[in-house]
Motif scaffolding. Sequence first.
Motif, PDB file in Angstrom:
ATOM      1  N   LEU A 390       0.865  -1.181   0.000  1.00 43.94           N
ATOM      2  CA  LEU A 390       0.000   0.000   0.000  1.00 43.94           C
ATOM      3  C   LEU A 390       0.902   1.231   0.000  1.00 43.94           C
ATOM      4  O   LEU A 390       1.694   1.437   0.925  1.00 43.94           O
ATOM      5  N   VAL A 391       0.800   2.024  -1.054  1.00 47.20           N
ATOM      6  CA  VAL A 391       1.632   3.215  -1.221  1.00 47.20           C
ATOM      7  C   VAL A 391       0.727   4.442  -1.208  1.00 47.20           C
ATOM      8  O   VAL A 391      -0.198   4.538  -2.017  1.00 47.20           O
ATOM      9  N   CYS A 392       0.995   5.363  -0.278  1.00 48.54           N
ATOM     10  CA  CYS A 392       0.138   6.537  -0.125  1.00 48.54           C
ATOM     11  C   CYS A 392       0.970   7.808  -0.240  1.00 48.54           C
ATOM     12  O   CYS A 392       1.955   7.975   0.493  1.00 48.54           O
ATOM     13  N   TRP A 393       0.549   8.686  -1.137  1.00 50.62           N
ATOM     14  CA  TRP A 393       1.227   9.977  -1.343  1.00 50.62           C
ATOM     15  C   TRP A 393       0.376  11.097  -0.782  1.00 50.62           C
ATOM     16  O   TRP A 393      -0.847  11.052  -0.821  1.00 50.62           O
ATOM     17  N   GLY A 394       1.049  12.120  -0.260  1.00 56.13           N
ATOM     18  CA  GLY A 394       0.344  13.312   0.196  1.00 56.13           C
ATOM     19  C   GLY A 394       1.191  14.549  -0.033  1.00 56.13           C
ATOM     20  O   GLY A 394       2.393  14.461  -0.304  1.00 56.13           O
ATOM     21  N   ALA A 395       0.579  15.691   0.085  1.00 52.17           N
ATOM     22  CA  ALA A 395       1.307  16.948  -0.087  1.00 52.17           C
ATOM     23  C   ALA A 395       2.390  17.108   0.969  1.00 52.17           C
ATOM     24  O   ALA A 395       3.376  17.813   0.761  1.00 52.17           O
ATOM     25  N   ASP A 396       2.202  16.442   2.121  1.00 52.42           N
ATOM     26  CA  ASP A 396       3.222  16.414   3.167  1.00 52.42           C
ATOM     27  C   ASP A 396       3.102  15.085   3.898  1.00 52.42           C
ATOM     28  O   ASP A 396       2.209  14.268   3.613  1.00 52.42           O
ATOM     29  N   ARG A 397       3.996  14.862   4.858  1.00 52.17           N
ATOM     30  CA  ARG A 397       4.030  13.575   5.559  1.00 52.17           C
ATOM     31  C   ARG A 397       2.727  13.315   6.309  1.00 52.17           C
ATOM     32  O   ARG A 397       2.216  12.176   6.321  1.00 52.17           O
ATOM     33  N   ALA A 400       0.101  12.095   3.894  1.00 53.40           N
ATOM     34  CA  ALA A 400       0.411  10.744   3.423  1.00 53.40           C
ATOM     35  C   ALA A 400       0.016   9.712   4.469  1.00 53.40           C
ATOM     36  O   ALA A 400      -0.582   8.670   4.156  1.00 53.40           O
ATOM     37  N   HIS A 401       0.329   9.997   5.740  1.00 55.67           N
ATOM     38  CA  HIS A 401      -0.035   9.073   6.820  1.00 55.67           C
ATOM     39  C   HIS A 401      -1.543   9.014   7.016  1.00 55.67           C
ATOM     40  O   HIS A 401      -2.105   7.937   7.270  1.00 55.67           O
ATOM     41  N   ASP A 402      -2.213  10.158   6.934  1.00 59.86           N
ATOM     42  CA  ASP A 402      -3.673  10.165   7.076  1.00 59.86           C
ATOM     43  C   ASP A 402      -4.321   9.312   5.982  1.00 59.86           C
ATOM     44  O   ASP A 402      -5.261   8.550   6.243  1.00 59.86           O
ATOM     45  N   ARG A 403      -3.830   9.459   4.756  1.00 58.89           N
ATOM     46  CA  ARG A 403      -4.379   8.668   3.654  1.00 58.89           C
ATOM     47  C   ARG A 403      -4.092   7.181   3.848  1.00 58.89           C
ATOM     48  O   ARG A 403      -4.928   6.324   3.503  1.00 58.89           O
ATOM     49  N   ALA A 404      -2.940   6.867   4.414  1.00 52.76           N
ATOM     50  CA  ALA A 404      -2.616   5.462   4.673  1.00 52.76           C
ATOM     51  C   ALA A 404      -3.570   4.872   5.703  1.00 52.76           C
ATOM     52  O   ALA A 404      -4.039   3.729   5.550  1.00 52.76           O
ATOM     53  N   ARG A 405      -3.863   5.627   6.749  1.00 50.95           N
ATOM     54  CA  ARG A 405      -4.791   5.121   7.763  1.00 50.95           C
ATOM     55  C   ARG A 405      -6.187   4.915   7.172  1.00 50.95           C
ATOM     56  O   ARG A 405      -6.857   3.905   7.458  1.00 50.95           O
ATOM     57  N   GLN A 406      -6.643   5.851   6.336  1.00 48.54           N
ATOM     58  CA  GLN A 406      -7.946   5.697   5.706  1.00 48.54           C
ATOM     59  C   GLN A 406      -7.955   4.495   4.767  1.00 48.54           C
ATOM     60  O   GLN A 406      -8.915   3.713   4.734  1.00 48.54           O
ATOM     61  N   ALA A 407      -6.892   4.319   4.012  1.00 49.77           N
ATOM     62  CA  ALA A 407      -6.811   3.192   3.079  1.00 49.77           C
ATOM     63  C   ALA A 407      -6.841   1.862   3.821  1.00 49.77           C
ATOM     64  O   ALA A 407      -7.490   0.901   3.367  1.00 49.77           O
ATOM     65  N   LEU A 408      -6.169   1.787   4.953  1.00 46.52           N
ATOM     66  CA  LEU A 408      -6.187   0.551   5.737  1.00 46.52           C
ATOM     67  C   LEU A 408      -7.589   0.248   6.254  1.00 46.52           C
ATOM     68  O   LEU A 408      -7.983  -0.924   6.345  1.00 46.52           O
ATOM     69  N   ARG A 409      -8.344   1.285   6.586  1.00 41.92           N
ATOM     70  CA  ARG A 409      -9.719   1.055   7.033  1.00 41.92           C
ATOM     71  C   ARG A 409     -10.585   0.500   5.903  1.00 41.92           C
ATOM     72  O   ARG A 409     -11.538  -0.250   6.158  1.00 41.92           O
ATOM     73  N   GLU A 410     -10.268   0.862   4.673  1.00 38.82           N
ATOM     74  CA  GLU A 410     -11.046   0.366   3.527  1.00 38.82           C
ATOM     75  C   GLU A 410     -10.617  -1.030   3.090  1.00 38.82           C
ATOM     76  O   GLU A 410     -11.416  -1.766   2.499  1.00 38.82           O
ATOM     77  N   PHE A 411      -9.356  -1.378   3.344  1.00 38.13           N
ATOM     78  CA  PHE A 411      -8.829  -2.659   2.865  1.00 38.13           C
ATOM     79  C   PHE A 411      -9.470  -3.821   3.630  1.00 38.13           C
ATOM     80  O   PHE A 411      -9.660  -3.770   4.845  1.00 38.13           O
ATOM     81  N   ARG A 412      -9.737  -4.894   2.879  1.00 36.53           N
ATOM     82  CA  ARG A 412     -10.308  -6.083   3.514  1.00 36.53           C
ATOM     83  C   ARG A 412      -9.798  -7.331   2.813  1.00 36.53           C
ATOM     84  O   ARG A 412      -9.809  -7.412   1.578  1.00 36.53           O
ATOM     85  N   ALA A 413      -9.337  -8.277   3.590  1.00 34.41           N
ATOM     86  CA  ALA A 413      -8.917  -9.581   3.065  1.00 34.41           C
ATOM     87  C   ALA A 413      -9.512 -10.666   3.949  1.00 34.41           C
ATOM     88  O   ALA A 413      -9.427 -10.585   5.180  1.00 34.41           O
ATOM     89  N   GLU A 414     -10.119 -11.663   3.333  1.00 35.53           N
ATOM     90  CA  GLU A 414     -10.709 -12.782   4.063  1.00 35.53           C
ATOM     91  C   GLU A 414     -10.104 -14.094   3.543  1.00 35.53           C
ATOM     92  O   GLU A 414      -9.723 -14.189   2.379  1.00 35.53           O
ATOM     93  N   GLY A 415     -10.030 -15.064   4.427  1.00 37.67           N
ATOM     94  CA  GLY A 415      -9.453 -16.363   4.075  1.00 37.67           C
ATOM     95  C   GLY A 415      -8.033 -16.539   4.565  1.00 37.67           C
ATOM     96  O   GLY A 415      -7.552 -17.664   4.714  1.00 37.67           O
TER      97      GLY A 415
END
Length: 448
Positions: A390-397, A400-415
């Motif tokens: 998971l690679v997250c870019w932002g205008a500043d650090r 980028a971290h905020d977007r990473a946290r949001q992306a992790l909340r959306e990610f889902r893997a089962e099995g």
Amino acid sequence: MSGLRRVLVANRGEIAVRIVRACHAAGVEAVAVHSDADEGARWVRMADHVQHIGRSAAQKSYLDAEVLLKAAKEAEADSVHPGYGFLSENADFARGVRDAGLAFIGPPPEAIELMGDKATARRTAQSAGVPVVPGSGPCTDQAQAERAAADLGYPLLVKASAGGGGRGIRPVRDAAELREVLPAAQAEAQSAFGDSTVYLERAIPQARHVEVQVLADDHGNVRHLLERDCSVQRRRQKLIEEAPAPQLSDDARRAIAEAAVRLAEHVGYRNAGTVEFLVDADENFYFIEMNTRIQVEHPITEAITGIDLVAEQLRIGGGAPLSFDQDSVRARGAAVELRINAEDPQRGFAPTPGVVTEFELPGGPGIRFDTWIGPGDRVSPFYDSLIAKLVCWGADREQAHDRARQALREFRAEGIATTAGLHERLLAEPDLRRGPVHTTWLEHLLEE
């Protein structure tokens, strides 16, 4: 653009997907290889041509140089891209590709050999005027190691001369521990790398791991693409990487980058490589190794520079010059990469092979998700547990971290179990939110 016609991708997983895509973007045909376990995998489905290379065990497929060269010949490829891992840093394989009349999309075998032996690499760095951690020459017996340790002082690290990727490293606090650790370290080095030689290196307390991406072509151009911080590690395996390195002075950035370029020029380097350093609290930096391949974490450099590293690799492999000059390399914003492994942190990071029943990907501005997995795919027990980045870019650090946290909340893997939940917890840690951490920070956090 690249001067290549058909590239055999001598790898699997997300890096194979990445290379196939880069080939297609460059107008180059891609040849995928697969073992029994990987039949029908995503990179196989994406490729223009497919070659079966053997049984599921890596030694019977992805690590069999002869079989890979045969596959390249049968596919009428004109070049081979090794990706990372497997044979990517094997000088004999690179030489075999070259001797077969094919382009090896990586450095010359001579550079791989020079940088592949860590003790030799240290001496080479010193000769190039690059600072190194105080250490010994090769140690082949206990008496030799004890004499070297007495000169260096404790604490120390025992390192495999042929090691890499964080493997083959053991800490020692005193002479008694050295006597206990050395035989095991030599046995591990022999088993993992086919060479029992080790050397000693002084331990740098609370150091940061900062690395510089370099690219070099056949026209005398050697460029750096800024630096990355890879200090969030478990057992010296990277989990989170950032670019640019946070809270590093401009003088330190400039000096580290110049040292990396100087070393690459000194060894006659070609293609993509990464020069790795330890940086102490006073911003003194020390060379530790050079990885002679594309890195797992290369996407965060792409995110902040806008330069496609694999496309540049293909250009170089086909004889073309780099598409950019040094003055054009500028950091734009910040990026963070989270390695998502099929491992269960609640069970000591035990691998969790199995069939993926659900796999939902995050999205939104600045989000990139590199993976080979989809619903119905099987994570094999035969290979590395990395399933996604998971690679997250932002205008500043902070963004980028905020977007990473949001992306992790959306990610889902089962099995299967994954390390995604661990990443959510780590990104919430005040130490990491404030700024850079050191290479043993995560180990201490997990112990607590």
